[in-house]
Design a protein around this motif. Structure first.
Motif, mmCIF file in Angstrom:
data_model
loop_
_atom_site.group_PDB
_atom_site.id
_atom_site.type_symbol
_atom_site.label_atom_id
_atom_site.label_comp_id
_atom_site.label_asym_id
_atom_site.label_seq_id
_atom_site.Cartn_x
_atom_site.Cartn_y
_atom_site.Cartn_z
ATOM 1 N N ALA A 81 0.840 -1.205 0.000
ATOM 2 C CA ALA A 81 0.000 0.000 0.000
ATOM 3 C C ALA A 81 0.872 1.251 0.000
ATOM 4 C CB ALA A 81 -0.920 -0.004 1.218
ATOM 5 N N LEU A 82 1.939 1.233 0.758
ATOM 6 C CA LEU A 82 2.862 2.366 0.796
ATOM 7 C C LEU A 82 3.445 2.637 -0.589
ATOM 8 C CD1 LEU A 82 4.609 4.414 2.482
ATOM 9 C CD2 LEU A 82 6.291 2.569 2.638
ATOM 10 N N LEU A 83 3.869 1.588 -1.273
ATOM 11 C CA LEU A 83 4.497 1.758 -2.580
ATOM 12 C C LEU A 83 3.477 2.064 -3.681
ATOM 13 C CD1 LEU A 83 7.194 -1.041 -2.335
ATOM 14 C CD2 LEU A 83 7.420 1.398 -1.834
ATOM 15 N N LYS A 84 2.220 1.712 -3.462
ATOM 16 C CA LYS A 84 1.171 2.035 -4.437
ATOM 17 C C LYS A 84 0.808 3.514 -4.388
ATOM 18 C CE LYS A 84 -1.041 -2.437 -4.949
ATOM 19 N NZ LYS A 84 -2.255 -3.216 -4.771
ATOM 20 N N GLU A 85 1.058 4.174 -3.248
ATOM 21 C CA GLU A 85 0.690 5.584 -3.100
ATOM 22 C C GLU A 85 1.247 6.450 -4.230
ATOM 23 O OE1 GLU A 85 2.014 6.915 0.716
ATOM 24 O OE2 GLU A 85 0.531 5.730 1.795
#
Length: 110
Positions: A81-85
């Protein structure tokens, strides 16, 4: 905190390719994002990218107390989720191996 980036393959004129520089930069970006988001005690990003793939192939080893009492799948989802931001998972990373451990787990694996 370690950031392992393999040397880029030299082109015929001896310079590093733009793709290799981009992948190294991407690994550094992943490390920075994880360091800012989690209480990191250790982080490594290893870039296994090659010219045969259109996106990066990364291995992320992330050690944080934030993962205590959090199931493994939830750890992975937090990192993803962090890297999808910023669209990293959708646009730049083709494959990501995540090893998300607590400090105790990391010590046991050394």
């Amino acid at each position: 905190q370690a950031l392992h980036l393999p040397e880029a393959k030299a082109s015929s004129d001896g310079e590093r390719s733009a793709a290799a520089r981009t992948m190294s930069s991407l690994a550094a970006t992943v490390k920075t994002k994880c360091t800012e988001a989690f209480a990191i005690t250790h982080v490594e990003v290893i870039d296994f990218s090659d010219s045969a793939c259109s996106g990066a192939k990364l291995e992320l080893i992330i050690v944080s107390e934030d993962f205590a009492k959090v199931p493994l799948i939830q750890r992975h989802r937090k990192v993803q989720a962090l890297l999808k931001e910023d669209g990293l998972m959708d646009e730049k990373i083709h494959a990501l191996t995540i090893k998300a451990w607590t400090p105790e787990q990391w010590e046991a694996k050394k």
